[in-house]
Design a protein around this motif. Structure first.
Motif, PDB file in Angstrom:
ATOM      1  N   LYS A 178       0.764  -1.168   0.007  1.00  0.00           N
ATOM      2  CA  LYS A 178      -0.126   0.179  -0.092  1.00  0.00           C
ATOM      3  C   LYS A 178       0.824   1.225   0.235  1.00  0.00           C
ATOM      4  CE  LYS A 178      -4.201  -1.767   2.327  1.00  0.00           C
ATOM      5  NZ  LYS A 178      -4.987  -1.646   3.343  1.00  0.00           N
ATOM      6  N   LEU A 179       1.904   1.254   0.570  1.00  0.00           N
ATOM      7  CA  LEU A 179       2.781   2.412   0.825  1.00  0.00           C
ATOM      8  C   LEU A 179       3.563   2.556  -0.497  1.00  0.00           C
ATOM      9  CD1 LEU A 179       3.884   4.698   2.750  1.00  0.00           C
ATOM     10  CD2 LEU A 179       5.760   3.059   3.246  1.00  0.00           C
ATOM     11  N   ALA A 180       3.820   1.591  -1.137  1.00  0.00           N
ATOM     12  CA  ALA A 180       4.429   1.533  -2.420  1.00  0.00           C
ATOM     13  C   ALA A 180       3.729   2.210  -3.580  1.00  0.00           C
ATOM     14  CB  ALA A 180       5.268   0.225  -3.028  1.00  0.00           C
ATOM     15  N   LYS A 181       2.559   1.646  -3.615  1.00  0.00           N
ATOM     16  CA  LYS A 181       1.263   2.096  -4.488  1.00  0.00           C
ATOM     17  C   LYS A 181       0.936   3.588  -4.208  1.00  0.00           C
ATOM     18  CE  LYS A 181      -0.431  -2.553  -5.413  1.00  0.00           C
ATOM     19  NZ  LYS A 181      -1.546  -3.330  -4.980  1.00  0.00           N
ATOM     20  N   LEU A 182       1.163   3.940  -3.046  1.00  0.00           N
ATOM     21  CA  LEU A 182       0.604   5.179  -2.567  1.00  0.00           C
ATOM     22  C   LEU A 182       1.502   6.400  -3.160  1.00  0.00           C
ATOM     23  CD1 LEU A 182      -1.783   7.209  -1.125  1.00  0.00           C
ATOM     24  CD2 LEU A 182      -0.506   6.647   0.761  1.00  0.00           C
ATOM     25  N   PHE A 183       2.840   6.093  -2.934  1.00  0.00           N
ATOM     26  CA  PHE A 183       3.924   7.037  -3.100  1.00  0.00           C
ATOM     27  C   PHE A 183       4.517   6.546  -4.509  1.00  0.00           C
ATOM     28  CE2 PHE A 183       2.737   7.930   1.229  1.00  0.00           C
ATOM     29  CZ  PHE A 183       2.562   9.261   1.187  1.00  0.00           C
ATOM     30  N   LYS A 184       4.283   5.648  -5.155  1.00  0.00           N
ATOM     31  CA  LYS A 184       5.188   5.106  -6.360  1.00  0.00           C
ATOM     32  C   LYS A 184       6.424   5.024  -6.232  1.00  0.00           C
ATOM     33  CE  LYS A 184       2.174   7.314  -9.717  1.00  0.00           C
ATOM     34  NZ  LYS A 184       1.818   8.423 -10.760  1.00  0.00           N
ATOM     35  N   LEU A 185       6.602   3.969  -4.886  1.00  0.00           N
ATOM     36  CA  LEU A 185       8.040   3.586  -4.546  1.00  0.00           C
ATOM     37  C   LEU A 185       8.265   2.245  -5.062  1.00  0.00           C
ATOM     38  CD1 LEU A 185       7.985   4.898  -1.013  1.00  0.00           C
ATOM     39  CD2 LEU A 185       9.262   6.113  -3.115  1.00  0.00           C
ATOM     40  N   PRO A 186       9.644   1.769  -5.181  1.00  0.00           N
ATOM     41  CA  PRO A 186       9.941   0.364  -5.247  1.00  0.00           C
ATOM     42  C   PRO A 186       9.334  -0.413  -3.945  1.00  0.00           C
ATOM     43  CG  PRO A 186      11.673   1.931  -6.195  1.00  0.00           C
ATOM     44  CD  PRO A 186      10.748   2.834  -5.470  1.00  0.00           C
ATOM     45  N   SER A 187       8.923  -1.665  -4.097  1.00  0.00           N
ATOM     46  CA  SER A 187       8.600  -2.446  -2.996  1.00  0.00           C
ATOM     47  C   SER A 187      10.030  -2.395  -1.888  1.00  0.00           C
ATOM     48  CB  SER A 187       8.081  -3.643  -3.416  1.00  0.00           C
ATOM     49  OG  SER A 187       6.969  -3.716  -4.085  1.00  0.00           O
ATOM     50  N   GLU A 188      11.097  -2.649  -2.525  1.00  0.00           N
ATOM     51  CA  GLU A 188      12.197  -2.881  -1.807  1.00  0.00           C
ATOM     52  C   GLU A 188      12.533  -1.760  -0.693  1.00  0.00           C
ATOM     53  OE1 GLU A 188      12.174  -3.268  -5.038  1.00  0.00           O
ATOM     54  OE2 GLU A 188      12.233  -5.382  -5.194  1.00  0.00           O
ATOM     55  N   LYS A 189      12.146  -0.477  -1.601  1.00  0.00           N
ATOM     56  CA  LYS A 189      12.519   0.766  -0.630  1.00  0.00           C
ATOM     57  C   LYS A 189      11.411   0.996   0.284  1.00  0.00           C
ATOM     58  CE  LYS A 189      14.457   5.445  -1.336  1.00  0.00           C
ATOM     59  NZ  LYS A 189      14.804   6.398  -2.150  1.00  0.00           N
ATOM     60  N   ALA A 190      10.172   0.636  -0.249  1.00  0.00           N
ATOM     61  CA  ALA A 190       9.009   0.775   0.790  1.00  0.00           C
ATOM     62  C   ALA A 190       9.226  -0.202   2.190  1.00  0.00           C
ATOM     63  CB  ALA A 190       7.900   0.670   0.310  1.00  0.00           C
ATOM     64  N   ALA A 191       9.631  -1.313   1.733  1.00  0.00           N
ATOM     65  CA  ALA A 191       9.995  -2.293   2.953  1.00  0.00           C
ATOM     66  C   ALA A 191      10.868  -1.539   4.080  1.00  0.00           C
ATOM     67  CB  ALA A 191      10.371  -3.496   2.302  1.00  0.00           C
ATOM     68  N   THR A 192      12.056  -0.912   3.657  1.00  0.00           N
ATOM     69  CA  THR A 192      13.116  -0.325   4.529  1.00  0.00           C
ATOM     70  C   THR A 192      12.264   0.336   5.692  1.00  0.00           C
ATOM     71  OG1 THR A 192      13.485   1.511   3.034  1.00  0.00           O
ATOM     72  CG2 THR A 192      14.784  -0.677   2.728  1.00  0.00           C
ATOM     73  N   LEU A 193      10.923   1.108   5.166  1.00  0.00           N
ATOM     74  CA  LEU A 193      10.341   1.839   6.338  1.00  0.00           C
ATOM     75  C   LEU A 193       9.859   1.439   7.491  1.00  0.00           C
ATOM     76  CD1 LEU A 193       9.227   4.596   3.668  1.00  0.00           C
ATOM     77  CD2 LEU A 193      11.304   4.392   4.821  1.00  0.00           C
ATOM     78  N   PHE A 194       9.763   0.038   7.288  1.00  0.00           N
ATOM     79  CA  PHE A 194       8.976  -0.880   8.208  1.00  0.00           C
ATOM     80  C   PHE A 194       9.957  -1.501   9.249  1.00  0.00           C
ATOM     81  CE2 PHE A 194       5.661  -0.098   4.986  1.00  0.00           C
ATOM     82  CZ  PHE A 194       4.509   0.204   5.509  1.00  0.00           C
ATOM     83  N   ASP A 195      10.822  -0.959   9.895  1.00  0.00           N
ATOM     84  CA  ASP A 195      11.761  -1.582  10.392  1.00  0.00           C
ATOM     85  C   ASP A 195      11.777  -0.998  12.030  1.00  0.00           C
ATOM     86  OD1 ASP A 195      12.658   0.964  10.014  1.00  0.00           O
ATOM     87  OD2 ASP A 195      14.865   0.117   9.476  1.00  0.00           O
ATOM     88  N   GLY A 196      10.765  -0.147  12.100  1.00  0.00           N
ATOM     89  CA  GLY A 196      10.491   0.277  13.699  1.00  0.00           C
ATOM     90  C   GLY A 196      11.141   1.675  13.716  1.00  0.00           C
ATOM     91  N   LYS A 197      12.199   2.093  12.926  1.00  0.00           N
ATOM     92  CA  LYS A 197      12.746   3.239  13.179  1.00  0.00           C
ATOM     93  C   LYS A 197      11.830   4.513  12.558  1.00  0.00           C
ATOM     94  CE  LYS A 197      17.077   1.035  12.443  1.00  0.00           C
ATOM     95  NZ  LYS A 197      18.624   1.081  11.725  1.00  0.00           N
TER      96      LYS A 197
END
Length: 244
Positions: free
Chosen positions: A27-46
């Protein structure tokens, strides 16, 4: 003065519903047109700062877009670097244990396609044979009418009409309300309406009983039970262990 304030958008990888991690990343990748790999880095709790220098209305729009996608975003006042020495740290800006990454996000316009070409599902075309079908006339019944089951006639031959006013049920036996013939009389107020049961007197012999002194032990003292000492003749002390 408030119109000159600027805000920054913060994200900690939190979700506001029960979506799986992979669904939230998509959902985050589709909302802001990000690659899935880059969107996944935002879900590490930081905690990460995704956008800086926003006015309050724009920051609120970003937050609403995150909420609509089932994600939690925060925005706070973007304090200049010269003022950070006197600005207390807040939970949203905790950089002691998390790294900040600024990502150039941009909201899509209303009506834009949020899926990339490779993410779109292409439906498989199915050829359906319709040669055996035809259009019915307007008003035609689309199903065959069901045959009605005839209602069997009711036999009234054994019935007859009675005279008007005749009772249709047997006369009930009248109950006389005359209580003058009852042999009864009123009792005096407070009288017993039933015979009293005979009182049985119990004689208890208490000659063998006596009162003990105040504080006396009401239970006889019992001799202590003998304690059988266990047999230890087969045991010995390990002298080497004692020396250590």
């Amino acid at each position: 003065m408030s119109n000159s304030l600027r805000y920054k958008l913060l994200f900690r990888g939190e979700t506001s519903n029960n979506d799986s991690r992979q669904d939230s990343i998509s959902k985050l990748a589709k909302l802001f047109k990000l690659p899935s790999e880059k969107a996944a880095t935002l879900f590490d709790g930081k905690t990460r700062t995704l956008k800086k220098g926003l006015d309050k209305l724009t920051a609120a729009k970003y937050q609403a877009a995150f909420k609509q996608a089932g994600l939690k975003a925060y925005f706070k006042e973007d304090v200049p670097a010269s003022n950070t020495a006197t600005t207390p740290a807040t939970p949203e800006d905790n950089t002691a244990t998390s790294a900040k990454t600024i990502i150039n996000l941009q909201l899509s316009a209303v009506g834009d396609d949020l899926l990339r070409a490779e993410e779109k599902q292409r439906p498989t075309r199915s050829d359906i044979e319709t040669n055996h079908l035809s259009a019915a006339e307007v008003g035609c019944a689309l199903s065959e009418p069901q045959a009605k089951t005839p209602t069997p006639p009711i036999d009234f031959g054994h019935l007859q009409l009675d005279t008007a006013g005749t009772a249709l049920s047997s006369a009930k036996q009248e109950v006389s309300n005359n209580i003058a013939s009852i042999d009864a009389s009123l009792a005096e107020p407070g009288s017993r309406l039933s015979e009293a049961s005979p009182t049985v007197s119990l004689e208890i012999n208490s000659n063998h009983l006596h009162l003990a002194q105040a504080g006396a032990d009401l239970q006889d003292a019992r001799d202590d039970l003998p304690v059988n000492a266990p047999d230890t003749s087969h045991l010995s002390i390990d002298e080497s262990a004692v020396r250590r």
